[in-house]
Write a protein that holds these residues in place. Sequence first.
Motif, PDB file in Angstrom:
ATOM      1  N   SER A 185      -1.575   6.835  -1.955  1.00 19.58           N
ATOM      2  CA  SER A 185      -2.786   7.359  -1.406  1.00 19.58           C
ATOM      3  C   SER A 185      -2.553   8.703  -2.203  1.00 19.58           C
ATOM      4  O   SER A 185      -1.864   9.229  -2.592  1.00 19.58           O
ATOM      5  N   THR A 186      -4.219   9.358  -3.315  1.00 25.54           N
ATOM      6  CA  THR A 186      -4.042  10.375  -3.529  1.00 25.54           C
ATOM      7  C   THR A 186      -4.120  11.209  -2.361  1.00 25.54           C
ATOM      8  O   THR A 186      -2.951  12.372  -3.039  1.00 25.54           O
ATOM      9  N   GLU A 187      -3.946  11.264  -1.564  1.00 30.04           N
ATOM     10  CA  GLU A 187      -4.278  11.935  -0.031  1.00 30.04           C
ATOM     11  C   GLU A 187      -2.442  11.868  -0.039  1.00 30.04           C
ATOM     12  O   GLU A 187      -2.045  13.597   0.068  1.00 30.04           O
ATOM     13  N   ASP A 188      -1.662  11.041  -0.103  1.00 36.49           N
ATOM     14  CA  ASP A 188      -0.920  11.430   0.307  1.00 36.49           C
ATOM     15  C   ASP A 188       0.682  11.768  -1.482  1.00 36.49           C
ATOM     16  O   ASP A 188       1.647  12.974  -0.920  1.00 36.49           O
ATOM     17  N   ARG A 234       0.308   3.087  -6.330  1.00 36.42           N
ATOM     18  CA  ARG A 234       0.940   2.539  -4.796  1.00 36.42           C
ATOM     19  C   ARG A 234       0.253   3.027  -3.502  1.00 36.42           C
ATOM     20  O   ARG A 234       1.083   2.849  -2.599  1.00 36.42           O
TER      21      ARG A 234
END
Length: 127
Positions: A114-117, A112
């Motif tokens: 994101s990849t960026e986060d 849940r």
Amino acid sequence: MDSLSFSFNKSNKEKYFDYATSCIKDKNPLKKRLGIIILLKGFINNTDINRVFDIILTLSNESDYYVNMAIAWLLCEAFVKCRDKTMSFLKNKKISTFVLNKTISKCRDSKRVSTEDKLYLKTLFLK
């Protein structure tokens, strides 16, 4: 304890919050963990999140492994539901290194987040 189930309404929500707070102040690690799980189950929302963070800060010197893992679990859920506020809270690094790193690990394991986060959270990881 992890599978607690209950519901809040306006008439009993503050009673649960007060009970959770009293549990967290107890010396017994199981009671502390119960209080954290009550917060996790009912107070991870934009309205209550700052009160939750204030309570978490009172546990910054906690030594019990399972209490710290419950805090990390709560903060991961907070990140999913209240991303911006939780990101700011984590950036301040006022929680223990163990809890911060476990929270980051839990967020990075979550589908849940994101990849960026996940990539950014990795930069907050402390050694």
